[in-house]
Design an enzyme around this catalytic site. Sequence first.
Site, short mmCIF file in Angstrom:
data_model
loop_
_atom_site.label_atom_id
_atom_site.label_comp_id
_atom_site.label_asym_id
_atom_site.label_seq_id
_atom_site.Cartn_x
_atom_site.Cartn_y
_atom_site.Cartn_z
CG ASP A 48 14.72 -17.97 -11.16
OD1 ASP A 48 13.52 -17.67 -11.27
OD2 ASP A 48 15.64 -17.33 -11.70
CE LYS B 162 47.08 -27.17 31.21
NZ LYS B 162 47.62 -28.38 30.56
CD GLU C 119 42.51 -22.08 26.74
OE1 GLU C 119 43.70 -21.68 26.72
OE2 GLU C 119 42.22 -23.29 26.70
CG HIS D 152 41.08 -13.85 20.90
ND1 HIS D 152 41.44 -13.79 19.58
CD2 HIS D 152 41.35 -15.12 21.29
CE1 HIS D 152 41.92 -14.96 19.19
NE2 HIS D 152 41.87 -15.78 20.21
CG HIS E 35 36.68 -21.44 19.91
ND1 HIS E 35 37.00 -20.42 19.04
CD2 HIS E 35 37.83 -21.79 20.53
CE1 HIS E 35 38.30 -20.17 19.12
NE2 HIS E 35 38.83 -20.98 20.02
CG ASN E 36 37.88 -17.73 21.58
OD1 ASN E 36 38.34 -18.45 22.47
ND2 ASN E 36 38.66 -17.18 20.66
CG ASP F 82 22.58 -15.27 -10.14
OD1 ASP F 82 22.99 -15.23 -11.31
OD2 ASP F 82 22.36 -14.27 -9.45
CG ASP G 89 40.40 -17.10 25.83
OD1 ASP G 89 40.09 -18.24 26.19
OD2 ASP G 89 40.84 -16.82 24.70
CG ASP H 207 -1.88 1.15 1.25
OD1 ASP H 207 -2.02 1.82 0.20
OD2 ASP H 207 -2.48 1.39 2.31
CG ASP I 58 -5.08 4.55 -0.39
OD1 ASP I 58 -4.59 3.42 -0.14
OD2 ASP I 58 -5.57 4.86 -1.50
#
Length: 692
Positions: free
Chosen positions: A587, A385, A334, A300, A255-256, A642, A287, A104, A108
Amino acid sequence: MMKQRHFRLLEDAMTIWYKSRWPGKGHSTFSISDVEAVREGHQSEVLQSTAEEFPAELCFTLVFHGRQGNLDLVAKTPEEAKAQTMDEKERQDQWVRDWFLKADKNKDGKMNFKEVQTLLKMMNVEMNEDHALHLFTWLFGNRAVCPFYKMLTQRDEVRKVFKDYSGDGENLLLEELETFLSVEQHEGGQSYQLAKMLIDRYEPSESAKKQRIMSLDGFQSYLCSQEGSIFKPKHLDLHQDMSQPLSHYFISSSHNTYLLEDQILGQSSLEAYIKALKRGCRCVEVDCWDGSDGEPIVYHGHTWTSRILFRDVISTLKEYAFKASDFPVILSIENHCGVEQQTVMAQHLSKILGDTLLTTLLDGQVPQQLPSPQELKGKILLKAKKLNNPEDCLDGTQTDEVSDEEAEDAESPSTGNPPSKLSKELSDLVVYCKSVHFRDFEHARSNAKCYEISSFSEKKAKALAKDEGTDFVRYNTRQLSRIYPNGLSGAISSNYNPQEMWNVGCQIVALNFQTAGLEMDLNDGLFRQNGCCGYVLKPDFMRDSNTQFSPDKPEERQGYKPLRLSIQVISGQQLPKVNQKEGSIVDPLVRVQIFGVPGDQRVKETPYINNNGFNPVWNKTLHFVIHTPELALVRFEVEDHDRASRNDFIGQFTLPFTCIQAGYRHIHLLSKDGIAIPPASLFVNISISALT
């Protein structure tokens, strides 16, 4: 200073608008259906940092589905802030209505012929002008959205299946529905009771319900429902044995976890932990580095990623650890801190987590096997550890140690960090997940304890899986192993194929949850079963310490029973547009991928359909042989073909082979971020049989 925003909720348009007061800033919009939750008060890092400037009763945070960043807002009054909390009904995706509003153009509230043509293209419907004009005339006469939508969504392929079992072509008698469920849907002895339940649940006509019959509308509603989906409903619930040792489960792992973006310049955020935990992740990583003011920080190391406080991470873990699952969370540390700040870490862990942190053996005995997820419900386990073994009572205060990944990845360049000493206070908090260096499988068989866990780089794990696959499977029946990305791929937050690690029974296969793509689709697919609790029981041949199973030679294992999988891809429904260029219509083609042991890896696809994303029909059957069904994942991906460049992604759905329902089923597609995109779906007919 934080940008203060005005906002208003446009209920008719199902859109929230917000605008910055800052000069030169425009406005942005997004759909209410994108919003997962509204958090009131100072419940984000930004709002916490501005707590003195903006009172909690004026603040709230919009949390979006998937990986989209949160939006922090400040209202003028407390009443205005509370008014933004939306209930489930308000947040339902009013996709047809939304299309009408978008089409629209002059706003309106009416639709001229040109706007109807625009609407059809938005809905991926290719229609010539004469047909569109006829439709416009019909729509003008009916003056209603629902009849228009119903006309567009008539399903000839569903009607054909319906008529194959309907005696009069208009309704299914209870006995006819029972026959359909038994013959086509393979429901077996429960078909009669299921037929009665489906009529009660999905038949819209009350008179039909009383007569125990189902109309075409009711039949289509059933096929589009959870009972009619490709995923076995019972497997969505918690249904597996949760009383076996931890080493007998695949565990959803990150991870991280602290990163929202890449691992060089990306943002570290508490929100990353919240998102991972709410997705059922059961092993998160921290970490830890020395902070300048005596408080350990998380980021990190040796990069430009932002920093957050360790204590805030632990507070977030305390609040969100068990919202999605009651089963244990493993906190993988870590540790790059000196002894002094390690002791501060230990103090935060003990004070914030309290009894939630497991710090003693469950029964006070030397463990011969790891405890079960059931026994560890509601507990957080520290993986780090340790100076000694859990059963020892040594008085050491420190020892030379290095971080897990530095110790493991011997081929990577040195980080320049000297080995750090280990605090006794932190060491004492480690019980069932003592990090140790892996030597070889022979040493592990002779010396390893069940509570010892080793970390393997992606590269090393792949080499071990290739050269010593059976030994790796046996090792993982007794101990936990953690896999993490290689250094280079980790830097850009890319992921590796977790299937290769699951094939040898590795439990903690840590992925970058912030990175969408095939690898996270596989992870989400595996852990979608069993109540999304983050634990999936491994096949029995991967829980036997004497197993002979090798991913490269599945036919040599006891109980080898390959299966034939045939998938008739019939049609698609209301596929979303991927190219927003005006007049563009997709497609679509469907690609089916099998992930599992090397012999099961296969990819097959349908032809593409020109200019039809609304109701494309393929009627193409794809055949596969599955040698190890217990490990296989099946991924359905829809792409926009494509000719000149790479196909565009439209949607996907991934699930374990063992969770597939045979028969006529709908596959409800997900976005790149793993979020449902209703009503986009595929209609398929699936057959599973023994290979003869």
